[in-house]
Design a protein around this motif. Structure first.
Motif, mmCIF file in Angstrom:
data_model
loop_
_atom_site.group_PDB
_atom_site.id
_atom_site.type_symbol
_atom_site.label_atom_id
_atom_site.label_comp_id
_atom_site.label_asym_id
_atom_site.label_seq_id
_atom_site.Cartn_x
_atom_site.Cartn_y
_atom_site.Cartn_z
ATOM 1 N N TRP A 71 0.705 -1.131 -0.058
ATOM 2 C CA TRP A 71 0.039 0.048 0.017
ATOM 3 C C TRP A 71 1.005 1.132 -0.087
ATOM 4 C CZ3 TRP A 71 0.611 3.268 4.002
ATOM 5 C CH2 TRP A 71 1.210 3.046 5.142
ATOM 6 N N GLN A 72 0.233 2.261 -0.410
ATOM 7 C CA GLN A 72 0.960 3.645 -0.347
ATOM 8 C C GLN A 72 -0.300 4.862 0.073
ATOM 9 O OE1 GLN A 72 2.590 4.326 -4.163
ATOM 10 N NE2 GLN A 72 4.414 3.972 -3.613
ATOM 11 N N ARG A 73 0.336 5.863 0.547
ATOM 12 C CA ARG A 73 -0.665 6.911 0.709
ATOM 13 C C ARG A 73 -0.069 8.120 -0.239
ATOM 14 N NH1 ARG A 73 -0.980 9.287 6.781
ATOM 15 N NH2 ARG A 73 -0.280 6.978 7.163
ATOM 16 N N VAL A 74 -1.302 8.543 -1.166
ATOM 17 C CA VAL A 74 -0.892 9.434 -2.196
ATOM 18 C C VAL A 74 -1.784 10.729 -2.181
ATOM 19 C CG1 VAL A 74 0.141 7.840 -3.721
ATOM 20 C CG2 VAL A 74 -2.262 8.436 -3.911
ATOM 21 N N THR A 75 -1.343 11.848 -2.587
ATOM 22 C CA THR A 75 -2.076 13.159 -2.485
ATOM 23 C C THR A 75 -2.389 13.518 -3.869
ATOM 24 O OG1 THR A 75 -1.424 13.731 -0.322
ATOM 25 C CG2 THR A 75 -2.487 15.301 -1.482
ATOM 26 N N ARG A 76 -3.537 13.667 -4.286
ATOM 27 C CA ARG A 76 -3.731 14.239 -5.780
ATOM 28 C C ARG A 76 -4.883 15.724 -5.350
ATOM 29 N NH1 ARG A 76 -0.098 11.622 -6.919
ATOM 30 N NH2 ARG A 76 0.014 10.255 -8.589
ATOM 31 N N ASP A 77 -4.472 16.764 -5.960
ATOM 32 C CA ASP A 77 -5.353 17.871 -5.759
ATOM 33 C C ASP A 77 -5.613 18.099 -4.299
ATOM 34 O OD1 ASP A 77 -5.168 18.266 -8.710
ATOM 35 O OD2 ASP A 77 -6.996 16.843 -8.674
ATOM 36 N N GLY A 78 -4.682 18.040 -3.394
ATOM 37 C CA GLY A 78 -4.893 18.229 -1.973
ATOM 38 C C GLY A 78 -5.746 17.432 -1.205
ATOM 39 N N VAL A 79 -6.104 16.174 -1.911
ATOM 40 C CA VAL A 79 -7.039 15.277 -1.112
ATOM 41 C C VAL A 79 -5.983 13.836 -0.856
ATOM 42 C CG1 VAL A 79 -9.058 13.806 -1.382
ATOM 43 C CG2 VAL A 79 -9.098 15.715 -2.295
ATOM 44 N N PRO A 80 -5.993 13.768 0.174
ATOM 45 C CA PRO A 80 -5.274 11.964 0.557
ATOM 46 C C PRO A 80 -5.923 10.934 0.237
ATOM 47 C CG PRO A 80 -6.144 12.764 2.554
ATOM 48 C CD PRO A 80 -6.435 14.011 1.453
ATOM 49 N N TYR A 81 -5.176 9.988 -0.420
ATOM 50 C CA TYR A 81 -5.761 8.635 -0.753
ATOM 51 C C TYR A 81 -5.188 7.634 -0.274
ATOM 52 C CZ TYR A 81 -8.717 11.102 -4.146
ATOM 53 O OH TYR A 81 -9.380 11.954 -4.992
ATOM 54 N N LEU A 82 -5.500 6.428 -0.053
ATOM 55 C CA LEU A 82 -5.160 5.295 0.378
ATOM 56 C C LEU A 82 -5.081 4.331 -0.778
ATOM 57 C CD1 LEU A 82 -3.591 3.336 2.458
ATOM 58 C CD2 LEU A 82 -6.024 2.427 3.204
#
Length: 486
Positions: free
Chosen positions: A114-125
């Motif tokens: 797994w990773q934690r990424v951020t797109r357009d200021g929104v965090p995603y798992l």
């Protein structure tokens, strides 16, 4: 142990609250770290749920799976706003939030990545895993990916953080006040306990603590007083038992001397007339003579030990040439031709010559009896000490025996019913060394190497026996003293 846990909790609370000042001052620098920590709980729950659903639902997929089966599995895995991608191994999902690094990690290992990424200021798992067959854990050729928004969790974390920052100042003030009160109530009694423990360790067994109140510290003080009282009673009983034991050994040894003297006179007569007796009677006379001599030696050693234990051992000091004294010891027992000696002249030490003779006789006799030739005796001097080293080339002493070799009556071979000597020779030799302010040590050789160390430039200090080991009587010329090696 509830009182101990209570004491520990109060100490921990004191330092944690005082440390709150530093925590509030560094709140801005630790914001992102705190955010990650608060998101961890949500993240773990999502990952565990996804893992369990994949394990459950993938069991119904027929292999090899077609596009329809992959689409149905993806539909079954989607819950709420969760986005799920099911592809064949090596295929690239269409979602840009699934990075190349994560895809490579998923294909490299069988467990969930797994990773934690951020797109357009929104965090995603973002997570992915290869689907493994139940039989043998082989890969099925299917890979599943999860993309889950953490926006709500991040919003909750930010609200909690703002509330904590708003309450920081009053909390810090309360922490300082509580820390001062706790330190005053805890540290002072602990310091008293520390001082009392030190006094108890110094041998002042009548030390007691005042008991104030009914809290954990008061119970601790009461327990300390109970322990100190029990220790005082136990030590008193042990001292009394030791004194009785010493008196018993001294009394028995003394009482045995008279009948032993009579028995020795009789055995001397028997030995003198042994040639006029028949074979069996002559053998019996020789046996009883040897046993009586052995018993007499044991009684003499026990008498010496009782004097040592009573602190009555006396040194008759003289300025002695150590090399000459060692040579005289070897010569008087007929060992000069069987022992290799390196005895430099004019090495003088203030010591008791009889006790030195006893030490050397025990060590050399031990080497001759239990070791193997060549047996060597060497005297060497340094600026502050003189060493007498006795070495042989026998099998040596096992490592587990070395720490016990100077103990009274110690036998490495527990199957031996009795020793040839009194069982006290090495213990007596070492006690003689300690009486002179020196020491006697043993080390593996080849063989065994015993080293007697004597102080050279200061007078020996008469001391009571620490272990109850005493010098033996000097053996008659031409015979080996009763020596003991385990």
């Amino acid at each position: 142990m509830n009182w101990l846990r209570g004491l520990r909790a109060r100490l921990v609370i004191t330092f944690v609250l005082v440390g709150g000042l530093s925590a509030v001052g560094a709140a801005g620098l630790t914001y992102h770290k705190a955010r990650d920590n608060l998101l961890t709980g949500v993240q773990d729950r999502l990952l565990n749920d996804f893992r369990h659903r994949v394990l459950l639902l993938s069991r119904d997929v027929a292999l090899p799976a077609g596009d329809e089966e992959l689409a149905l599995l993806a539909e079954d895995l989607e819950v709420g706003d969760r986005e799920v991608y099911v592809v064949r191994d090596g295929a690239v999902p269409s979602d840009a939030r699934i990075t190349a690094e994560l895809r490579a990690d998923v294909l490299r290992r069988p467990e969930l990545a797994w990773q934690r990424v951020t797109r357009d200021g929104v965090p995603y798992l973002v997570a992915g895993s290869r689907v493994m067959l139940r039989a043998g854990g082989a890969p099925s050729g299917i890979t599943v990916y999860l993309v889950e928004s953490l926006a709500q969790a991040a919003s909750d974390e930010a609200a909690v953080l703002r509330a904590a920052q708003a309450a920081a100042l009053p909390v810090v003030l309360l922490a300082v006040l509580a820390g001062l009160l706790a330190a005053r109530g805890v540290l002072r009694p602990v310091a008293d306990l520390d001082r009392a423990a030190r006094r108890l360790g110094e041998g002042r067994l009548d030390t007691r603590l005042p008991v104030r109140g009914g809290d954990e510290l008061a119970r601790l003080a009461g327990r300390f007083n109970e322990t100190a009282a029990a220790l005082e009673r136990s030590v008193g009983e042990l001292r009394e038992m030791e004194a009785r034991s010493r008196r018993f050994v001294a009394d028995v040894s003394h009482e045995l001397r008279t009948p032993l003297a009579a028995a020795t006179a009789v055995t001397d007569i028997l030995e003198a007339g042994a040639d006029r007796l028949d074979a069996d009677a002559g053998t019996a006379a020789q046996l009883i003579t040897a046993e009586i001599a052995q018993l007499g030696k044991l009684v003499d050693d026990l008498m010496e030990i009782s004097r040592f234990d009573a602190g009555a051992a006396v040194l008759n000091l003289d300025e002695v040439d150590v090399g000459a004294a060692v040579a005289a010891c070897l010569r008087s027992r007929g060992w000069s031709s069987t022992v290799t000696a390196d005895l430099p002249p004019d090495i003088r030490v203030p010591l008791d010559p009889r006790r030195l003779d006893v030490i050397v006789a025990n060590l050399v006799g031990n080497a001759l009896r239990h070791g193997a030739p060549p047996v060597t005796v060497r005297v060497r001097a340094t600026g502050r000490a003189v060493a007498v080293e006795v070495a042989d080339h026998g099998p040596g002493l096992p490592a587990d025996v070395l720490p016990h070799v100077f103990e009274r009556f110690y036998k490495a071979d527990t199957a031996r019913a009795r020793s040839e000597g009194s069982g006290l020779g090495l213990a007596i030799a070492r006690e003689n060394a300690l009486l002179h302010g020196g020491d006697l040590t043993v080390a593996p050789g080849p063989g065994a190497v015993f080293t007697l160390t004597l102080p050279r430039n200061r007078p020996a200090v008469e001391r009571p026996s620490a272990q109850g080991n005493l010098p033996t009587q000097e053996p008659p010329a031409g015979t080996a003293p009763p020596v003991d090696r385990p």
